[in-house]
Design an enzyme around this catalytic site. Sequence first.
Site, mmCIF file in Angstrom:
data_model
loop_
_atom_site.group_PDB
_atom_site.id
_atom_site.type_symbol
_atom_site.label_atom_id
_atom_site.label_comp_id
_atom_site.label_asym_id
_atom_site.label_seq_id
_atom_site.Cartn_x
_atom_site.Cartn_y
_atom_site.Cartn_z
ATOM 1 N N ARG A 1 0.831 -1.212 0.000
ATOM 2 C CA ARG A 1 0.000 0.000 0.000
ATOM 3 C C ARG A 1 0.864 1.260 0.000
ATOM 4 O O ARG A 1 0.517 2.262 -0.614
ATOM 5 C CB ARG A 1 -0.963 0.011 1.186
ATOM 6 C CG ARG A 1 -2.047 -1.016 1.081
ATOM 7 C CD ARG A 1 -2.981 -0.746 -0.108
ATOM 8 N NE ARG A 1 -4.004 -1.750 -0.179
ATOM 9 C CZ ARG A 1 -4.200 -2.553 -1.226
ATOM 10 N NH1 ARG A 1 -3.453 -2.460 -2.291
ATOM 11 N NH2 ARG A 1 -5.159 -3.439 -1.210
ATOM 12 N N GLU B 1 1.872 1.641 -3.411
ATOM 13 C CA GLU B 1 0.717 2.115 -4.160
ATOM 14 C C GLU B 1 0.542 3.624 -3.986
ATOM 15 O O GLU B 1 0.272 4.347 -4.948
ATOM 16 C CB GLU B 1 -0.542 1.385 -3.688
ATOM 17 C CG GLU B 1 -1.792 1.784 -4.432
ATOM 18 C CD GLU B 1 -3.021 1.067 -3.918
ATOM 19 O OE1 GLU B 1 -3.945 0.884 -4.733
ATOM 20 O OE2 GLU B 1 -3.075 0.686 -2.732
ATOM 21 N N SER C 1 15.031 15.591 1.387
ATOM 22 C CA SER C 1 16.101 14.738 1.906
ATOM 23 C C SER C 1 15.542 13.536 2.644
ATOM 24 O O SER C 1 14.568 13.633 3.381
ATOM 25 C CB SER C 1 16.987 15.537 2.860
ATOM 26 O OG SER C 1 17.976 14.706 3.432
#
Length: 146
Positions: A87, A90, A113
């Site tokens: 996820r 995703e 960063s």
Amino acid sequence: MDKLTMTETIVGVKLAKDLSWESMASDLGMSPVWLTSACLGMNSAPPDKAAAIAEYLGLGPDVAKALEAFPTKVWEQAVPTDPLIYRLYEIVGVYGDTLKEVIQEKFGDGIMSAIDFSMEVDKIEDPKGDRVLLTMNGKFLPYKSW
């Protein structure tokens, strides 16, 4: 001792002592996210923190030295199958370009960063289902022209 053996040793002791990353971090005065990452071999620990972690867990100087060692940050290049990690992939897949656009519109051409960086994981209780709050805070690094 290499990072993999170090991680297996630390996780084994953590489980045997029925500890949580949160409790360890609280007892040691460290960020739970950073502590977990260091113990899983993805960050190096300064000597004082490495010694404190090893002592807290009742482990020897070989574990402290492995915690101090600079990691080689390599992970699987294939899409992960663990649902939680998938996820997160995703989210980056769906919102990565959007985040890039919004960040660069606000800050200019550059990156966030992952070295000068902190992250918090919080739980927000909600009657419709508890929520996960991830807060990532990284220094903006502009690209230079020359």
